[in-house]
Design an enzyme around this catalytic site. Sequence first.
Site, PDB file in Angstrom:
ATOM      1  N   ILE A 159       0.869  -1.172   0.000  1.00 17.85           N
ATOM      2  CA  ILE A 159       0.000   0.000   0.000  1.00 17.85           C
ATOM      3  C   ILE A 159       0.906   1.222   0.000  1.00 17.85           C
ATOM      4  CG2 ILE A 159      -0.301  -0.159   2.525  1.00 17.85           C
ATOM      5  CD1 ILE A 159      -3.150   1.052   2.047  1.00 17.85           C
ATOM      6  N   GLU A 160       0.855   1.978  -1.083  1.00 22.62           N
ATOM      7  CA  GLU A 160       1.872   3.004  -1.328  1.00 22.62           C
ATOM      8  C   GLU A 160       1.271   4.407  -1.306  1.00 22.62           C
ATOM      9  OE1 GLU A 160       5.384   4.098  -4.586  1.00 22.62           O
ATOM     10  OE2 GLU A 160       4.393   2.144  -4.637  1.00 22.62           O
ATOM     11  N   VAL A 161       1.911   5.283  -0.518  1.00 22.77           N
ATOM     12  CA  VAL A 161       1.600   6.712  -0.433  1.00 22.77           C
ATOM     13  C   VAL A 161       0.095   6.945  -0.249  1.00 22.77           C
ATOM     14  CG1 VAL A 161       2.114   8.999  -1.349  1.00 22.77           C
ATOM     15  CG2 VAL A 161       3.573   7.081  -1.983  1.00 22.77           C
TER      16      VAL A 161
END
Length: 266
Positions: A159-161
């Site tokens: 799960i990115e940014v």
Amino acid sequence: MSSKRPTVADVLALKGRNQLTMLRVTTLEEAEAAQKAGVEMLSVPPELMTDPRFRDAAPDCFTVPGGDKSVYVTKDECLGEAFRMIRAGADAVYCAAGLDTIRTLRAEGVPVCGHVGLIPSKATWTGGFKAVGKTAESAFQVWKQVRTLEEAGAFAAEIEVVPAEVATAISKRTSLFMISMGAGAGCDAQYLFAEDVLGAHRGHYPRHAKVYRNFAAEYDRLQRERVAAFAEFVADVEKGVYPGPGHVVRIPRDELDRFLNDLAGA
């Protein structure tokens, strides 16, 4: 966790209990350093995964090979590549391709790590390289992505940014092992790129990166030393001091005389 390399079941059993660490490494030296430092999980490019020396360098690290190129291949190509990675010693594969592909991988018993939030290869759909989930609507879309990955059979997701509060709430409500890259401390693992940790480049460092060393300055120093050494070599050749007596082999005098006589008569 024991010193033995964990399985997918071991990783899932740790969900919600404590945070693991994960690094993206691209060299054997980085992999070996991660192993010695106690990093539990690695992301690697396929070419490093298939290097026969890799598992000697990082025998205990749970390793997930993959990259953005996995998005732009057919389902059969993705499956073939996944099998190649598993044969090479991978513990799971990263896949940001479609849900049908993830279902196919799961049906064949391949553990899949998906990707939600800012997905670099799909950033055009979420407005480019910026945070995803800063509105209620977009945050709920991230949650829906996680749910579809669950249903497709993934075991984990990067799960990115994504806002930390959003990622935390999602991580508490999903069975997926959630790997945070710039999504706060409420997930199951913290993920950074080794080149950012090492300060190995002069470009932009993302907000979530923490730089622990300044390898770029060391590379500059080594380059200066490289140029200086090459210049000294050039100067030695020009002055006639290289090669010196210790840099050449010799022939016994009688053998040299015989050779020169033979040469004169040739």
